[in-house]
Design an enzyme around this catalytic site. Structure first.
Site, PDB file in Angstrom:
ATOM      1  CG  ASN A   1      -0.345  -0.182   2.502  1.00 20.57           C
ATOM      2  OD1 ASN A   1       0.827  -0.562   2.592  1.00 20.57           O
ATOM      3  ND2 ASN A   1      -1.084   0.083   3.558  1.00 20.57           N
TER       4      ASN A   1
ATOM      5  CE  LYS B   1       9.023 -10.390  -0.292  1.00 17.48           C
ATOM      6  NZ  LYS B   1       8.032  -9.894  -1.295  1.00 17.48           N
TER       7      LYS B   1
ATOM      8  CB  THR C   1       2.419 -12.368   6.265  1.00 15.29           C
ATOM      9  OG1 THR C   1       1.546 -12.688   5.202  1.00 15.29           O
ATOM     10  CG2 THR C   1       3.851 -12.367   5.749  1.00 15.29           C
TER      11      THR C   1
ATOM     12  CD  GLU D   1       4.786  -0.951  12.653  1.00 13.16           C
ATOM     13  OE1 GLU D   1       3.558  -0.914  12.842  1.00 13.16           O
ATOM     14  OE2 GLU D   1       5.592  -0.356  13.392  1.00 13.16           O
TER      15      GLU D   1
ATOM     16  CB  CYS E   1      -2.078  -0.974   8.385  1.00  7.57           C
ATOM     17  SG  CYS E   1      -0.941   0.399   8.604  1.00  7.57           S
TER      18      CYS E   1
ATOM     19  CD  GLU F   1       8.032   0.484  10.513  1.00  8.30           C
ATOM     20  OE1 GLU F   1       6.969   0.669   9.903  1.00  8.30           O
ATOM     21  OE2 GLU F   1       9.053   0.003   9.974  1.00  8.30           O
TER      22      GLU F   1
HETATM   23  P1  NDP Z   1       1.052  -9.754   3.241  1.00 13.52           P
HETATM   24  O1  NDP Z   1       1.125 -10.123   4.660  1.00 13.52           O
HETATM   25  O2  NDP Z   1       0.347 -10.621   2.292  1.00 13.52           O
HETATM   26  O3  NDP Z   1       2.536  -9.553   2.656  1.00 13.52           O
HETATM   27  C1  NDP Z   1       3.476  -8.703   3.271  1.00 13.52           C
HETATM   28  C2  NDP Z   1       4.869  -9.009   2.722  1.00 13.52           C
HETATM   29  O4  NDP Z   1       5.342 -10.252   3.259  1.00 13.52           O
HETATM   30  C3  NDP Z   1       4.911  -9.155   1.212  1.00 13.52           C
HETATM   31  O5  NDP Z   1       6.116  -8.611   0.717  1.00 13.52           O
HETATM   32  C4  NDP Z   1       4.874 -10.663   1.052  1.00 13.52           C
HETATM   33  O6  NDP Z   1       5.396 -11.088  -0.182  1.00 13.52           O
HETATM   34  C5  NDP Z   1       5.745 -11.111   2.198  1.00 13.52           C
HETATM   35  N1  NDP Z   1       5.553 -12.503   2.612  1.00 13.52           N
HETATM   36  C6  NDP Z   1       4.473 -13.298   2.442  1.00 13.52           C
HETATM   37  N2  NDP Z   1       4.687 -14.522   3.011  1.00 13.52           N
HETATM   38  C7  NDP Z   1       5.929 -14.498   3.547  1.00 13.52           C
HETATM   39  C8  NDP Z   1       6.718 -15.430   4.284  1.00 13.52           C
HETATM   40  N3  NDP Z   1       6.282 -16.656   4.574  1.00 13.52           N
HETATM   41  N4  NDP Z   1       7.963 -15.060   4.696  1.00 13.52           N
HETATM   42  C9  NDP Z   1       8.433 -13.817   4.416  1.00 13.52           C
HETATM   43  N5  NDP Z   1       7.717 -12.888   3.716  1.00 13.52           N
HETATM   44  C10 NDP Z   1       6.490 -13.212   3.294  1.00 13.52           C
HETATM   45  O7  NDP Z   1       0.438  -8.281   3.242  1.00 13.52           O
HETATM   46  P2  NDP Z   1      -0.054  -7.400   2.017  1.00 13.52           P
HETATM   47  O8  NDP Z   1       1.101  -7.096   1.120  1.00 13.52           O
HETATM   48  O9  NDP Z   1      -1.280  -8.028   1.454  1.00 13.52           O
HETATM   49  O10 NDP Z   1      -0.436  -6.030   2.774  1.00 13.52           O
HETATM   50  C11 NDP Z   1      -1.628  -5.851   3.442  1.00 13.52           C
HETATM   51  C12 NDP Z   1      -1.485  -6.084   4.927  1.00 13.52           C
HETATM   52  O11 NDP Z   1      -0.428  -5.290   5.452  1.00 13.52           O
HETATM   53  C13 NDP Z   1      -2.703  -5.699   5.713  1.00 13.52           C
HETATM   54  O12 NDP Z   1      -3.031  -6.677   6.665  1.00 13.52           O
HETATM   55  C14 NDP Z   1      -2.297  -4.420   6.410  1.00 13.52           C
HETATM   56  O13 NDP Z   1      -3.006  -4.163   7.564  1.00 13.52           O
HETATM   57  C15 NDP Z   1      -0.847  -4.632   6.641  1.00 13.52           C
HETATM   58  N6  NDP Z   1      -0.181  -3.344   6.760  1.00 13.52           N
HETATM   59  C16 NDP Z   1       0.274  -2.958   7.997  1.00 13.52           C
HETATM   60  C17 NDP Z   1       0.854  -1.727   8.170  1.00 13.52           C
HETATM   61  C18 NDP Z   1       1.382  -1.303   9.498  1.00 13.52           C
HETATM   62  O14 NDP Z   1       2.232  -0.436   9.535  1.00 13.52           O
HETATM   63  N7  NDP Z   1       0.942  -1.856  10.597  1.00 13.52           N
HETATM   64  C19 NDP Z   1       0.972  -0.783   7.063  1.00 13.52           C
HETATM   65  C20 NDP Z   1       0.503  -1.302   5.810  1.00 13.52           C
HETATM   66  C21 NDP Z   1      -0.068  -2.551   5.686  1.00 13.52           C
HETATM   67  P3  NDP Z   1       4.350 -11.303  -1.402  1.00 13.52           P
HETATM   68  O15 NDP Z   1       3.502 -10.091  -1.467  1.00 13.52           O
HETATM   69  O16 NDP Z   1       5.259 -11.448  -2.541  1.00 13.52           O
HETATM   70  O17 NDP Z   1       3.577 -12.536  -1.029  1.00 13.52           O
END
Ligand code: NDP
Length: 483
Positions: A152, A175, A231, A249, A283, A457
């Site tokens: 996002n 990444k 995740t 986060e 988020c 953060e």
């Molecule tokens: P995901 O949890 O699907 O993915 C986050 C990242 O982790 C991606 O780069 C993903 O890669 C990677 N990932 C997935 N599986 C693994 C694993 N087993 N080991 C290591 N890395 C992995 O989140 P989204 O990208 O869909 O983002 C949305 C989510 O993020 C929402 O739940 C939101 O609330 C949260 N968020 C939290 C924030 C905060 O500051 N608290 C801010 C913004 C978002 P890939 O995408 O390639 O699968």
């Protein structure tokens, strides 16, 4: 604008490619068109990045903190000077309107670089006198940090992690989400141009498996993830295997409480910011909007009127203020939640439908008469869906606000100063707001409690999460031993 990067990865100070890696297709969410094609990192690229980071970290940590800070501040200046191009790219990567990206993404990334660049030289240990003996502490970097980002805020997330990490003398391998792989490469280019030694900040692309390979590598000392709770569980568990430091986060289902005495216009603005900015893909959004019964009719009326100001269209048009969902997958997920809201008996006040145009647009959607047990009140939706819940008393609403597994953010709108502070003291959330919502300046700590995360953060608090203390006992006299 041609957004195809020179190569998929930025490792050891240059762009590198390995076409053996799985293809990553980048889609412009506003049209569904393919705008770039990249490759996921192969094990060889992962190894190259970690080897470079491990080597560069020692060199970087040996610099004076002032010199490190200067690099970050120079990077901030470059980012600001290129804000237009970086914002256009952010809009292609995410679909968020240029009206937002031009003031929220590269700009907040630059703020983080500038803030931690300034803070770098102030990161010191302390002196503890013990009679004639004394202890001093050294605040040292952790080593190689891995950053893993959500889709996002690709520029902001990259900078929020790089800035404190690099200020403390760490190196990083980042990444991005494979959905938005373009922007972090620009952050790497800029840091390098600003004078960061090759290997200090590396970006490699990939799906979850690449993230998993990074998290379990013995060369890695810390993992900082922005992502979902499922995740987060996996990454936290994998990091625990090597007793690695973590910052998590994660997601949220935050409450926004509006009392009868609140300023109506401000409360409506707060609810709009907390639900529809970035098409709801934030988020910390306050998606459970608790509205006291006395103000509810006026709130819903004014909210509906204000939503007439939504302007959808090509997000690159500066007049457009509402963009698409980041992907077809995300739009489908959100549509599923909307259908569930209707099926479980919530009142659809406005929106709820796909927009009849190319891209992944969904109308801003408001449900009223939502109850605590409904799916839309319990699960993170991550889209433009606001749930309005009724309440009567302060005690009741605080208990209901906290009745969630999440604890990322919480907000209250009221004219009663003491009530506002009582509410904030009672909220089980890491980031709270009084009479506003969703601001995240770099000076303020940001992060969650409960399942929403670990660590903070931004602000001086982030330094704690990218450094460790070494205690050094210094004896001034003879050593006494029992035999
Ligand atoms: P995901 O949890 O699907 O993915 C986050 C990242 O982790 C991606 O780069 C993903 O890669 C990677 N990932 C997935 N599986 C693994 C694993 N087993 N080991 C290591 N890395 C992995 O989140 P989204 O990208 O869909 O983002 C949305 C989510 O993020 C929402 O739940 C939101 O609330 C949260 N968020 C939290 C924030 C905060 O500051 N608290 C801010 C913004 C978002 P890939 O995408 O390639 O699968």
């Amino acid at each position: 604008m041609n957004v195809q990067p020179t190569a998929s990865h930025f490792v050891d100070g240059r762009y590198v490619e390995d076409t053996a890696g799985e293809i990553i297709t980048v889609i412009y969410p506003a049209t569904g068109e393919v705008i770039a094609t990249l490759h996921s990192a192969t094990p060889a690229i992962v190894d190259q990045a970690l080897t470079a980071a491990k080597r560069a970290q020692r060199e970087w940590a040996a610099w004076t903190a002032t010199a490190r800070g200067r690099v970050l501040r120079r990077a901030a200046d470059i980012m600001r000077a290129r804000n237009h191009d970086l914002s256009v790219l952010e809009t292609y990567d995410t679909g968020k309107p240029y009206q937002e990206t031009s003031v929220a993404d590269a700009t907040s990334g630059a703020d983080a670089l500038e803030y931690f660049g300034g803070l770098a030289a102030t990161i010191t240990g302390e002196h503890i006198q013990l009679g004639d003996d004394f202890v001093y502490t050294r605040r040292e970097p952790l080593g190689v940090c891995v950053g893993i980002g959500a889709w996002n805020y690709p520029t902001q997330i990259a900078c929020w992690k790089a800035s404190p990490a690099l200020a403390c003398g760490n190196a990083m391998v980042f990444k991005p989400s494979e959905t938005t792989p373009l922007c972090a490469l620009k952050v790497a280019e800029i840091l390098h141009e600003a004078g960061a030694p090759a290997g200090v900040y590396n970006v490699i692309q990939g799906y979850g498996a690449v993230g998993a390979a990074l998290v379990t590598d013995p060369r890695v000392d810390k993992v900082s993830l922005t992502g979902s709770v499922p995740t987060g569980r996996k990454v936290y568990a994998a990091a625990a295997e090597g007793i690695r430091h973590v910052t998590m986060e994660l997601g949220g289902k935050s409450p926004l409480v509006i009392f009868d005495d609140a300023d109506l216009e401000n409360a409506v603005s707060g609810a709009i910011l907390g639900n529809f900015y970035s098409s709801g893909q934030v988020c910390s959004n306050g998606t459970r909007v608790f509205v006291q019964s006395g103000i509810k009719p006026a709130f819903l009326k004014r909210l509906t009127e204000r939503l007439a100001g939504v302007k959808m269209g090509d997000p690159q048009d500066p007049d457009v203020n509402f963009g698409p969902m980041v992907s077809a997958h995300q739009r489908d997920l959100v549509e599923g939640f909307i259908a569930q809201g209707i099926a479980e008996g919530a009142t659809l006040v406005t929106g709820g439908k796909r927009v009849d145009r190319a891209g992944f647009f969904l109308e801003p959607t408001v449900f009223a008469d939502v109850t605590d047990d409904m799916t839309i009140a319990r699960e993170e939706i991550f889209g433009p869906v606001m749930s309005v819940l009724d309440f009567q008393t302060e005690q009741e609403v605080l208990a209901r606000a906290n009745d969630t597994i999440y604890g990322l953010a919480a907000g209250v709108f009221t004219a009663d100063l003491t009530r506002a502070h009582r509410m904030v003291a009672g909220f089980e959330a890491g980031t709270c707001y009084i009479n506003t919502y969703n601001l995240a300046p770099v000076e303020a700590p940001f992060g969650g409690s409960k399942l929403s995360g670990v660590g903070r953060e931004n602000s001086k608090a982030a330094i704690e999460h990218y450094s460790q203390i070494k205690g050094v006992y210094v004896a001034m006299g003879d050593v006494e031993a029992p035999f």
